[in-house]
Design a protein around this motif. Structure first.
Motif, PDB file in Angstrom:
ATOM      1  N   TRP A  67       2.144  -4.272   3.553  1.00  0.00           N
ATOM      2  CA  TRP A  67       0.802  -4.407   4.120  1.00  0.00           C
ATOM      3  C   TRP A  67      -0.214  -4.777   3.052  1.00  0.00           C
ATOM      4  O   TRP A  67      -0.226  -4.210   1.955  1.00  0.00           O
ATOM      5  CB  TRP A  67       0.382  -3.105   4.793  1.00  0.00           C
ATOM      6  N   LEU A  68      -1.060  -5.764   3.377  1.00  0.00           N
ATOM      7  CA  LEU A  68      -2.105  -6.207   2.469  1.00  0.00           C
ATOM      8  C   LEU A  68      -3.470  -5.956   3.093  1.00  0.00           C
ATOM      9  O   LEU A  68      -3.663  -6.208   4.293  1.00  0.00           O
ATOM     10  CB  LEU A  68      -1.952  -7.699   2.169  1.00  0.00           C
ATOM     11  N   PRO A  69      -4.420  -5.475   2.338  1.00  0.00           N
ATOM     12  CA  PRO A  69      -5.766  -5.276   2.878  1.00  0.00           C
ATOM     13  C   PRO A  69      -6.338  -6.604   3.390  1.00  0.00           C
ATOM     14  O   PRO A  69      -6.021  -7.674   2.859  1.00  0.00           O
ATOM     15  CB  PRO A  69      -6.561  -4.764   1.672  1.00  0.00           C
ATOM     16  N   PRO A  70      -7.179  -6.556   4.419  1.00  0.00           N
ATOM     17  CA  PRO A  70      -7.774  -7.784   4.972  1.00  0.00           C
ATOM     18  C   PRO A  70      -8.865  -8.339   4.064  1.00  0.00           C
ATOM     19  O   PRO A  70     -10.027  -8.456   4.443  1.00  0.00           O
ATOM     20  CB  PRO A  70      -8.330  -7.326   6.321  1.00  0.00           C
ATOM     21  N   ASP A  71      -8.459  -8.691   2.847  1.00  0.00           N
ATOM     22  CA  ASP A  71      -9.382  -9.174   1.822  1.00  0.00           C
ATOM     23  C   ASP A  71      -8.912 -10.555   1.379  1.00  0.00           C
ATOM     24  O   ASP A  71      -7.912 -10.686   0.668  1.00  0.00           O
ATOM     25  CB  ASP A  71      -9.395  -8.205   0.638  1.00  0.00           C
ATOM     26  N   PRO A  72      -9.603 -11.611   1.793  1.00  0.00           N
ATOM     27  CA  PRO A  72      -9.174 -12.965   1.422  1.00  0.00           C
ATOM     28  C   PRO A  72      -9.022 -13.155  -0.082  1.00  0.00           C
ATOM     29  O   PRO A  72      -8.111 -13.860  -0.527  1.00  0.00           O
ATOM     30  CB  PRO A  72     -10.283 -13.855   1.994  1.00  0.00           C
ATOM     31  N   ALA A  73      -9.875 -12.500  -0.853  1.00  0.00           N
ATOM     32  CA  ALA A  73      -9.798 -12.659  -2.306  1.00  0.00           C
ATOM     33  C   ALA A  73      -8.501 -12.077  -2.847  1.00  0.00           C
ATOM     34  O   ALA A  73      -7.840 -12.677  -3.709  1.00  0.00           O
ATOM     35  CB  ALA A  73     -11.006 -11.998  -2.962  1.00  0.00           C
ATOM     36  N   MET A  74      -8.109 -10.894  -2.341  1.00  0.00           N
ATOM     37  CA  MET A  74      -6.872 -10.273  -2.822  1.00  0.00           C
ATOM     38  C   MET A  74      -5.658 -11.097  -2.397  1.00  0.00           C
ATOM     39  O   MET A  74      -4.727 -11.301  -3.181  1.00  0.00           O
ATOM     40  CB  MET A  74      -6.724  -8.842  -2.323  1.00  0.00           C
ATOM     41  N   ILE A  75      -5.650 -11.558  -1.151  1.00  0.00           N
ATOM     42  CA  ILE A  75      -4.512 -12.340  -0.683  1.00  0.00           C
ATOM     43  C   ILE A  75      -4.406 -13.636  -1.483  1.00  0.00           C
ATOM     44  O   ILE A  75      -3.315 -14.064  -1.868  1.00  0.00           O
ATOM     45  CB  ILE A  75      -4.650 -12.630   0.822  1.00  0.00           C
ATOM     46  N   GLU A 134      -5.697   6.620   9.527  1.00  0.00           N
ATOM     47  CA  GLU A 134      -7.055   7.166   9.642  1.00  0.00           C
ATOM     48  C   GLU A 134      -8.040   6.522   8.682  1.00  0.00           C
ATOM     49  O   GLU A 134      -9.242   6.462   8.952  1.00  0.00           O
ATOM     50  CB  GLU A 134      -7.004   8.683   9.408  1.00  0.00           C
ATOM     51  N   HIS A 135      -7.529   6.035   7.548  1.00  0.00           N
ATOM     52  CA  HIS A 135      -8.436   5.416   6.581  1.00  0.00           C
ATOM     53  C   HIS A 135      -7.618   4.604   5.588  1.00  0.00           C
ATOM     54  O   HIS A 135      -6.479   4.946   5.271  1.00  0.00           O
ATOM     55  CB  HIS A 135      -9.231   6.488   5.825  1.00  0.00           C
ATOM     56  N   THR A 136      -8.172   3.498   5.123  1.00  0.00           N
ATOM     57  CA  THR A 136      -7.559   2.719   4.048  1.00  0.00           C
ATOM     58  C   THR A 136      -8.616   2.403   3.005  1.00  0.00           C
ATOM     59  O   THR A 136      -9.794   2.206   3.327  1.00  0.00           O
ATOM     60  CB  THR A 136      -6.957   1.404   4.566  1.00  0.00           C
ATOM     61  N   GLU A 137      -8.184   2.351   1.776  1.00  0.00           N
ATOM     62  CA  GLU A 137      -9.103   1.998   0.693  1.00  0.00           C
ATOM     63  C   GLU A 137      -8.364   1.086  -0.282  1.00  0.00           C
ATOM     64  O   GLU A 137      -7.407   1.510  -0.941  1.00  0.00           O
ATOM     65  CB  GLU A 137      -9.609   3.240  -0.025  1.00  0.00           C
ATOM     66  N   ALA A 138      -8.775  -0.170  -0.357  1.00  0.00           N
ATOM     67  CA  ALA A 138      -8.112  -1.145  -1.216  1.00  0.00           C
ATOM     68  C   ALA A 138      -8.476  -0.909  -2.673  1.00  0.00           C
ATOM     69  O   ALA A 138      -9.584  -0.468  -2.995  1.00  0.00           O
ATOM     70  CB  ALA A 138      -8.506  -2.554  -0.788  1.00  0.00           C
ATOM     71  N   VAL A 139      -7.548  -1.225  -3.543  1.00  0.00           N
ATOM     72  CA  VAL A 139      -7.859  -1.220  -4.966  1.00  0.00           C
ATOM     73  C   VAL A 139      -8.497  -2.563  -5.303  1.00  0.00           C
ATOM     74  O   VAL A 139      -8.478  -3.502  -4.505  1.00  0.00           O
ATOM     75  CB  VAL A 139      -6.589  -0.987  -5.816  1.00  0.00           C
ATOM     76  N   SER A 140      -9.048  -2.679  -6.485  1.00  0.00           N
ATOM     77  CA  SER A 140      -9.745  -3.916  -6.859  1.00  0.00           C
ATOM     78  C   SER A 140      -8.744  -5.023  -7.179  1.00  0.00           C
ATOM     79  O   SER A 140      -7.594  -4.773  -7.553  1.00  0.00           O
ATOM     80  CB  SER A 140     -10.628  -3.662  -8.076  1.00  0.00           C
ATOM     81  N   ALA A 189       0.833  -1.195   0.000  1.00  0.00           N
ATOM     82  CA  ALA A 189       0.000   0.000   0.000  1.00  0.00           C
ATOM     83  C   ALA A 189       0.871   1.249   0.000  1.00  0.00           C
ATOM     84  O   ALA A 189       2.037   1.229   0.378  1.00  0.00           O
ATOM     85  CB  ALA A 189      -0.912   0.000   1.228  1.00  0.00           C
ATOM     86  N   SER A 190       0.274   2.362  -0.422  1.00  0.00           N
ATOM     87  CA  SER A 190       0.963   3.649  -0.331  1.00  0.00           C
ATOM     88  C   SER A 190       0.746   4.236   1.057  1.00  0.00           C
ATOM     89  O   SER A 190      -0.157   3.844   1.793  1.00  0.00           O
ATOM     90  CB  SER A 190       0.436   4.612  -1.393  1.00  0.00           C
ATOM     91  N   ASP A 191       1.593   5.181   1.421  1.00  0.00           N
ATOM     92  CA  ASP A 191       1.519   5.838   2.731  1.00  0.00           C
ATOM     93  C   ASP A 191       1.482   7.340   2.501  1.00  0.00           C
ATOM     94  O   ASP A 191       2.484   7.931   2.089  1.00  0.00           O
ATOM     95  CB  ASP A 191       2.729   5.446   3.579  1.00  0.00           C
TER      96      ASP A 191
END
Length: 545
Positions: free
Chosen positions: A81-89, A51-57, A12-14
């Protein structure tokens, strides 16, 4: 495809600029490592935290990945860091599995989780499915235990045993090398030899030292792993804080692997680079802003980590200026400059070398004959009468008995040698080094001198390590100029001027000074040529000083 090595970063970007993608790009740029990226999420961060995260598709992640590979395959992949998205992982696992089927790729994973995390959420299974793909993992202790699905509170009573256990569990799950970073460890006590209580200080709340623990596996292609598979890297704590040190560490490790560094050297440089990034970013008083160019690595060898066995003792003594003093509770070995340093296993050859004016003789007998001890004493006495320093190769037990000026040990010998007894007896210690990691390990013992090599392909034997070359020898000679140094490997009159110009201050010689009585004129001429180069280089150092 283009045959160019590069690092592929998946993270992710920071928005704050200190971690994630920004840290990876910064570390890659500092050492001119080519870097391509796959963005998994955009984060909104400040000094108050995320403060906020937004995953890409997932489709966009896949498109970025496939696009990067169109211009060639990476040699290293860094996962942050990976979003808590089972599909993305799951998608990332599939992409990396397919990539590894096409090429030999090292994967470095910084499993970024909240340090207060007790139990992993629902995507635990998907996240853990990445572990078998990983070459190097860099979790904090909390993150390691969270990945092992152990409550955070469990590790407080005995941090060392938990670090060991967590790392080994991750290795059993498939990770090749696990680094437990030291930033969140509150204490570290364990029993040594079943009785003595060891305290490894420098951890959070304990003062001067930051410690990272490395757990690896033996690899025939990496001789260092045959010496220590588990070790600790200690470096002086900086009295400042900055955002994203974990990201900088994993990024620096990945970047150094990508440009061809050996595994242990990449880990060591990752630790040094993280500390340097903290100095570059924090406004710490130790950072010279008169020189505004940020440095990838410290210039001063004192600012580099030292390497120890994980169970090494470091007592709490805030007044000590040297980690070696903390460990040994005695003075360092007496420094020694070897000068013209000749190696031999022949009494007659030793007589020639002594007559021709060497400074130091190393008695290196690999095949010990029945008269080995008698000959050793004979050469020792010859050296004493001529005022030549006598050093014994490897045989530290005999050194304790006959008290030469010193004993020279290789990295493997350090595992068995009684260093405390040598120190107490007044026998000096020299140590062979071939890599940055081995230098860091040698510094732990505070030896009389450190030997670098091979500078060029050795004329006398084949080694498992590639030649250093003049550029690396120059860098080491400058970085570690506070220590007496020598170098070995292929040094002859034709290249000695270039070696002398590095400032190393000593040459260890074998093949170019070999021969019997009939060769003495040639040996003498060779030594005079080498002496002139050494004296000229020392004169230049004196003028600078």
């Amino acid at each position: 495809m283009m045959a160019r090595d590069y690092m592929l970063v998946i993270c992710a970007s920071d928005s704050r600029g200190g971690a994630g993608l920004q840290a990876a790009l910064a570390q890659a740029a500092l050492i001119e490592c080519e870097c391509r990226t796959v963005l998994t999420a955009v984060t909104v961060q400040s000094h108050e935290g995320v403060e906020h995260t937004e995953a890409v598709s997932c489709s966009l992640v896949k498109q970025q990945f496939e696009s990067a590979l169109k211009d060639g395959l990476p040699n290293v992949v860094l996962i942050g860091w990976l979003p808590p998205d089972p599909a993305m992982i799951g998608l990332i696992r599939e992409l990396l599995t397919e990539l590894r089927s096409r090429a030999e790729v090292q994967i470095v994973w910084d499993p970024v989780l909240k340090s207060t995390l007790g139990h992993l959420p629902a995507y635990h299974t998907e996240l853990m499915s990445l572990v078998p793909l990983v070459s190097v993992m860099t979790p904090s202790l909390c993150e390691a235990w969270a990945l092992c699905n152990v409550a955070n509170d469990d590790h407080q009573a005995n941090a060392t045993l938990n670090a060991d256990s967590a790392a080994r569990q991750l290795q059993k799950m498939g990770a090749s090398t696990v680094v437990i970073t030291g930033g969140d460890i509150a204490g570290d006590e364990h029993q040594k030899d079943g009785a003595e209580n060891d305290v490894l200080t420098g951890l959070k709340g304990a003062g001067c030292w930051v410690t990272d623990r490395v757990y690896s596996r033996p690899d025939e292609g990496i001789p260092e792993t045959g010496v220590l598979t588990e070790f600790a890297m200690h470096q002086r704590r900086v009295s400042a804080s900055a955002h994203g040190t974990g990201s900088h560490f994993s990024a620096a490790v990945a970047a150094h692997l990508s440009v061809g560094e050996r595994l242990y050297d990449a880990l060591l440089k990752g630790a040094a680079a993280t500390r340097q990034a903290l100095l570059n970013a924090s406004g710490c008083e130790r950072f010279d802003y008169g020189n505004s160019q940020a440095r990838a690595l410290p210039d001063d060898g004192d600012e580099w980590p030292i390497v120890t066995n994980i169970v090494s003792r470091i007592v709490t003594d805030q007044t000590s200026q040297s980690i070696g003093h903390r460990i040994h509770e005695q003075a360092a070995f007496t420094p020694y400059k070897p000068g013209l340093y000749a190696l031999t296993d022949s009494v007659e050859h030793a007589k020639i070398l002594i007559r021709q004016g060497i400074d130091t003789l190393q008695w290196r007998v690999k095949d010990m004959r029945p008269d080995y001890r008698e000959q050793t004493l004979e050469v020792l006495n010859l050296c004493r009468k001529a005022g030549v320093a006598f050093w014994l190769n490897d045989d530290w037990r005999l050194a304790l008995d006959i008290h030469p000026d010193g004993v020279h040990l290789g990295q493997e010998d350090l595992m068995d040698a009684d260093i405390r007894a040598l120190r107490a007896s007044g026998v000096g210690l020299g140590i062979s080094t071939h890599t940055d990691w081995e230098i860091a390990r040698a510094r732990f013992f505070e030896p009389s001198y450190i030997a670098f090599g091979p500078v060029f392909p050795p004329l006398s034997k084949k080694l498992k390590y590639p030649p250093l070359g003049i550029d690396r020898l120059t860098a080491w000679s400058q970085r570690y100029k506070a220590w007496p140094r020598t170098c070995i490997g292929g040094i002859v009159p034709d290249n000695v001027a270039a070696v002398a110009a590095t400032g190393v201050g000593s040459f260890a010689l074998v093949t170019c000074i070999a021969g019997g009585p009939a060769d003495e004129p040639r040996i003498g001429e060779t030594l005079r040529t080498l002496r002139n180069a050494l004296d000229a280089s020392q004169s230049g150092v004196d003028k600078i000083n």
